[in-house]
Scaffold this motif. Structure first.
Motif, PDB file in Angstrom:
ATOM      1  N   LEU A  41      -9.346  -7.417 -10.491  1.00 49.64           N
ATOM      2  CA  LEU A  41      -8.353  -7.601  -9.431  1.00 49.64           C
ATOM      3  C   LEU A  41      -8.850  -8.560  -8.366  1.00 49.64           C
ATOM      4  O   LEU A  41     -10.005  -8.499  -7.945  1.00 49.64           O
ATOM      5  CB  LEU A  41      -8.047  -6.241  -8.782  1.00 49.64           C
ATOM      6  N   LEU A  42      -7.972  -9.455  -7.947  1.00 50.03           N
ATOM      7  CA  LEU A  42      -8.187 -10.277  -6.750  1.00 50.03           C
ATOM      8  C   LEU A  42      -7.226  -9.793  -5.680  1.00 50.03           C
ATOM      9  O   LEU A  42      -6.015  -9.728  -5.909  1.00 50.03           O
ATOM     10  CB  LEU A  42      -7.919 -11.753  -7.060  1.00 50.03           C
ATOM     11  N   TRP A  43      -7.772  -9.437  -4.513  1.00 51.36           N
ATOM     12  CA  TRP A  43      -6.952  -9.009  -3.373  1.00 51.36           C
ATOM     13  C   TRP A  43      -7.329  -9.866  -2.176  1.00 51.36           C
ATOM     14  O   TRP A  43      -8.522 -10.070  -1.898  1.00 51.36           O
ATOM     15  CB  TRP A  43      -7.177  -7.530  -3.066  1.00 51.36           C
ATOM     16  N   VAL A  44      -6.334 -10.374  -1.472  1.00 55.27           N
ATOM     17  CA  VAL A  44      -6.585 -11.260  -0.335  1.00 55.27           C
ATOM     18  C   VAL A  44      -6.460 -10.476   0.958  1.00 55.27           C
ATOM     19  O   VAL A  44      -5.377  -9.983   1.298  1.00 55.27           O
ATOM     20  CB  VAL A  44      -5.603 -12.448  -0.320  1.00 55.27           C
ATOM     21  N   ASP A  45      -7.579 -10.341   1.656  1.00 52.59           N
ATOM     22  CA  ASP A  45      -7.571  -9.817   3.033  1.00 52.59           C
ATOM     23  C   ASP A  45      -7.901 -11.002   3.922  1.00 52.59           C
ATOM     24  O   ASP A  45      -7.327 -12.076   3.772  1.00 52.59           O
ATOM     25  CB  ASP A  45      -8.570  -8.670   3.161  1.00 52.59           C
ATOM     26  N   ARG A  46      -8.810 -10.864   4.853  1.00 53.91           N
ATOM     27  CA  ARG A  46      -9.235 -12.028   5.631  1.00 53.91           C
ATOM     28  C   ARG A  46      -9.933 -13.032   4.711  1.00 53.91           C
ATOM     29  O   ARG A  46      -9.861 -14.239   4.917  1.00 53.91           O
ATOM     30  CB  ARG A  46     -10.171 -11.585   6.763  1.00 53.91           C
ATOM     31  N   VAL A  47     -10.655 -12.504   3.714  1.00 57.09           N
ATOM     32  CA  VAL A  47     -11.242 -13.317   2.657  1.00 57.09           C
ATOM     33  C   VAL A  47     -10.787 -12.750   1.315  1.00 57.09           C
ATOM     34  O   VAL A  47     -10.227 -11.658   1.245  1.00 57.09           O
ATOM     35  CB  VAL A  47     -12.789 -13.324   2.735  1.00 57.09           C
ATOM     36  N   ARG A  48     -11.031 -13.468   0.255  1.00 54.87           N
ATOM     37  CA  ARG A  48     -10.696 -12.968  -1.079  1.00 54.87           C
ATOM     38  C   ARG A  48     -11.734 -11.953  -1.541  1.00 54.87           C
ATOM     39  O   ARG A  48     -12.940 -12.207  -1.443  1.00 54.87           O
ATOM     40  CB  ARG A  48     -10.611 -14.133  -2.071  1.00 54.87           C
ATOM     41  N   ARG A  49     -11.259 -10.839  -2.057  1.00 54.90           N
ATOM     42  CA  ARG A  49     -12.142  -9.799  -2.573  1.00 54.90           C
ATOM     43  C   ARG A  49     -11.788  -9.531  -4.030  1.00 54.90           C
ATOM     44  O   ARG A  49     -10.616  -9.466  -4.391  1.00 54.90           O
ATOM     45  CB  ARG A  49     -12.036  -8.520  -1.744  1.00 54.90           C
ATOM     46  N   PHE A  50     -12.838  -9.342  -4.834  1.00 55.28           N
ATOM     47  CA  PHE A  50     -12.666  -9.117  -6.262  1.00 55.28           C
ATOM     48  C   PHE A  50     -13.151  -7.710  -6.617  1.00 55.28           C
ATOM     49  O   PHE A  50     -14.217  -7.284  -6.164  1.00 55.28           O
ATOM     50  CB  PHE A  50     -13.450 -10.159  -7.064  1.00 55.28           C
ATOM     51  N   PHE A  51     -12.366  -7.015  -7.439  1.00 49.44           N
ATOM     52  CA  PHE A  51     -12.680  -5.644  -7.808  1.00 49.44           C
ATOM     53  C   PHE A  51     -12.681  -5.502  -9.329  1.00 49.44           C
ATOM     54  O   PHE A  51     -11.878  -6.146 -10.026  1.00 49.44           O
ATOM     55  CB  PHE A  51     -11.633  -4.667  -7.253  1.00 49.44           C
ATOM     56  N   VAL A  52     -13.567  -4.635  -9.823  1.00 55.50           N
ATOM     57  CA  VAL A  52     -13.499  -4.182 -11.202  1.00 55.50           C
ATOM     58  C   VAL A  52     -13.246  -2.683 -11.145  1.00 55.50           C
ATOM     59  O   VAL A  52     -13.842  -1.968 -10.331  1.00 55.50           O
ATOM     60  CB  VAL A  52     -14.797  -4.498 -11.983  1.00 55.50           C
ATOM     61  N   ALA A  53     -12.325  -2.196 -11.978  1.00 55.81           N
ATOM     62  CA  ALA A  53     -11.937  -0.789 -11.896  1.00 55.81           C
ATOM     63  C   ALA A  53     -11.496  -0.284 -13.264  1.00 55.81           C
ATOM     64  O   ALA A  53     -10.977  -1.036 -14.094  1.00 55.81           O
ATOM     65  CB  ALA A  53     -10.805  -0.598 -10.888  1.00 55.81           C
ATOM     66  N   THR A  54     -11.714   1.023 -13.474  1.00 55.48           N
ATOM     67  CA  THR A  54     -11.232   1.678 -14.691  1.00 55.48           C
ATOM     68  C   THR A  54     -10.317   2.849 -14.332  1.00 55.48           C
ATOM     69  O   THR A  54     -10.078   3.720 -15.155  1.00 55.48           O
ATOM     70  CB  THR A  54     -12.416   2.184 -15.542  1.00 55.48           C
ATOM     71  N   THR A  55      -9.835   2.868 -13.110  1.00 51.77           N
ATOM     72  CA  THR A  55      -8.929   3.922 -12.662  1.00 51.77           C
ATOM     73  C   THR A  55      -7.986   3.367 -11.612  1.00 51.77           C
ATOM     74  O   THR A  55      -8.129   2.227 -11.184  1.00 51.77           O
ATOM     75  CB  THR A  55      -9.701   5.126 -12.086  1.00 51.77           C
ATOM     76  N   SER A  56      -7.020   4.170 -11.195  1.00 55.66           N
ATOM     77  CA  SER A  56      -6.008   3.802 -10.213  1.00 55.66           C
ATOM     78  C   SER A  56      -5.075   2.729 -10.802  1.00 55.66           C
ATOM     79  O   SER A  56      -5.004   2.541 -12.012  1.00 55.66           O
ATOM     80  CB  SER A  56      -6.641   3.344  -8.900  1.00 55.66           C
ATOM     81  N   SER A  57      -4.352   2.007  -9.931  1.00 57.84           N
ATOM     82  CA  SER A  57      -3.352   1.064 -10.410  1.00 57.84           C
ATOM     83  C   SER A  57      -3.181  -0.077  -9.420  1.00 57.84           C
ATOM     84  O   SER A  57      -3.761  -0.077  -8.325  1.00 57.84           O
ATOM     85  CB  SER A  57      -2.011   1.776 -10.599  1.00 57.84           C
ATOM     86  N   THR A  58      -2.350  -1.037  -9.811  1.00 56.88           N
ATOM     87  CA  THR A  58      -2.042  -2.167  -8.931  1.00 56.88           C
ATOM     88  C   THR A  58      -0.697  -1.983  -8.248  1.00 56.88           C
ATOM     89  O   THR A  58      -0.176  -2.922  -7.647  1.00 56.88           O
ATOM     90  CB  THR A  58      -2.030  -3.474  -9.735  1.00 56.88           C
ATOM     91  N   GLU A  59      -0.140  -0.785  -8.320  1.00 56.96           N
ATOM     92  CA  GLU A  59       1.107  -0.508  -7.607  1.00 56.96           C
ATOM     93  C   GLU A  59       0.871  -0.579  -6.093  1.00 56.96           C
ATOM     94  O   GLU A  59      -0.201  -0.233  -5.607  1.00 56.96           O
ATOM     95  CB  GLU A  59       1.632   0.871  -7.978  1.00 56.96           C
ATOM     96  N   PRO A  60       1.871  -1.015  -5.312  1.00 54.23           N
ATOM     97  CA  PRO A  60       1.685  -1.079  -3.853  1.00 54.23           C
ATOM     98  C   PRO A  60       1.385   0.292  -3.265  1.00 54.23           C
ATOM     99  O   PRO A  60       1.989   1.294  -3.645  1.00 54.23           O
ATOM    100  CB  PRO A  60       3.034  -1.612  -3.358  1.00 54.23           C
ATOM    101  N   ALA A  61       0.433   0.324  -2.349  1.00 53.88           N
ATOM    102  CA  ALA A  61       0.081   1.541  -1.618  1.00 53.88           C
ATOM    103  C   ALA A  61       0.465   1.365  -0.155  1.00 53.88           C
ATOM    104  O   ALA A  61       1.021   0.333   0.237  1.00 53.88           O
ATOM    105  CB  ALA A  61      -1.412   1.831  -1.755  1.00 53.88           C
ATOM    106  N   ALA A  62       0.169   2.370   0.659  1.00 52.54           N
ATOM    107  CA  ALA A  62       0.442   2.253   2.091  1.00 52.54           C
ATOM    108  C   ALA A  62      -0.355   1.084   2.662  1.00 52.54           C
ATOM    109  O   ALA A  62      -1.554   0.948   2.372  1.00 52.54           O
ATOM    110  CB  ALA A  62       0.061   3.550   2.797  1.00 52.54           C
ATOM    111  N   PRO A  63       0.262   0.222   3.444  1.00 57.25           N
ATOM    112  CA  PRO A  63      -0.460  -0.935   3.974  1.00 57.25           C
ATOM    113  C   PRO A  63      -1.538  -0.524   4.975  1.00 57.25           C
ATOM    114  O   PRO A  63      -1.489   0.551   5.569  1.00 57.25           O
ATOM    115  CB  PRO A  63       0.644  -1.753   4.654  1.00 57.25           C
ATOM    116  N   ILE A  64      -2.504  -1.405   5.133  1.00 59.86           N
ATOM    117  CA  ILE A  64      -3.560  -1.217   6.129  1.00 59.86           C
ATOM    118  C   ILE A  64      -3.049  -1.740   7.465  1.00 59.86           C
ATOM    119  O   ILE A  64      -2.521  -2.849   7.551  1.00 59.86           O
ATOM    120  CB  ILE A  64      -4.834  -1.979   5.733  1.00 59.86           C
ATOM    121  N   THR A  65      -3.217  -0.957   8.512  1.00 58.72           N
ATOM    122  CA  THR A  65      -2.827  -1.384   9.855  1.00 58.72           C
ATOM    123  C   THR A  65      -4.064  -1.395  10.731  1.00 58.72           C
ATOM    124  O   THR A  65      -4.742  -0.373  10.884  1.00 58.72           O
ATOM    125  CB  THR A  65      -1.770  -0.460  10.457  1.00 58.72           C
TER     126      THR A  65
END
Length: 210
Positions: free
Chosen positions: A157-181
């Motif tokens: 997974l690539l997720w863009v916050d202030r910088v790009r972050r890369f994740f490897v995972a074998t659980t959970s999903s890419t469905e939208p979750a509650a946003p970070i505030t």
């Protein structure tokens, strides 16, 4: 799972055969002293296990041989007593996170989420990083089947916050979750103000940071 440093002002180090066996001083760390690898439980807040980080030649059996899989083997060793029939999730930072560890843990019924930075073997870092037109809160992902796992998959997974972050995972999903505030100082036409910054995130990122 993470690394920690315990402040140490006493004797020790490679130059002196008493006291602390391996003295660590890193520019990016505020303290110098004894480096530890620790495993904690999120639910209870308890420290479960820890290991003292030794000098490279001692960890390799005294012959100075490099152990390129050291972090993976350390992670597997620390979590081994807690592997049961009950599924567990291990979260770790980039010191540990790699596809190899994620797949080995999954075969032991332990799910994994980690941030990938340099350990990119088997991880589509270049392909994900080539994604253009992404704003803060956007994400892209790819999945691959794990051989001999009965159809289980690894997620990159690539997720863009202030910088790009890369994740490897074998659980959970890419469905939208509650946003970070977050409340942040920002310059506006009316002057500097504290404003809410809202960042969308997928469920796997929420699981990692919760």
């Amino acid at each position: 799972m993470d690394e920690s440093i315990s402040r140490w002002y006493g004797l020790g180090g490679d130059w002196l055969d008493i006291g602390l066996p391996h003295y660590v001083a890193l520019q990016r760390k505020p303290e110098a002293g004894c480096e530890l690898v620790t495993l904690g439980d999120v639910g209870s807040g308890m420290l479960l296990r820890m290991e003292l980080v030794m000098a490279a030649n001692e960890e390799a059996g005294g012959d100075g041989a490099a152990d390129k899989n050291k972090s993976t083997e350390t992670a597997l060793r620390l979590i081994e007593p807690f592997i049961t029939n009950k599924p567990r999730v291990l979260c770790a930072d980039s010191f540990f996170a790699c596809v190899e560890l994620a797949e080995k843990l999954l075969r032991k019924r332990v799910f994994f989420i980690g941030v990938v930075k340099t350990k990119t073997q088997g991880f589509p870092m270049r392909q994900l990083d080539e994604a253009v037109g992404l704003d803060r809160g956007d994400w892209r992902f790819a999945v691959s089947s794990i051989e001999g796992s009965g159809g289980k998959e690894t997620m990159a997974l690539l997720w863009v916050d202030r910088v790009r972050r890369f994740f490897v995972a074998t659980t959970s999903s890419t469905e939208p979750a509650a946003p970070i505030t977050r409340i942040r100082w920002q310059q506006t036409p009316q002057g500097a103000q504290r404003l809410n910054v809202v960042v969308a995130q997928p469920a796997v990122v929420e699981k990692y940071y919760e």
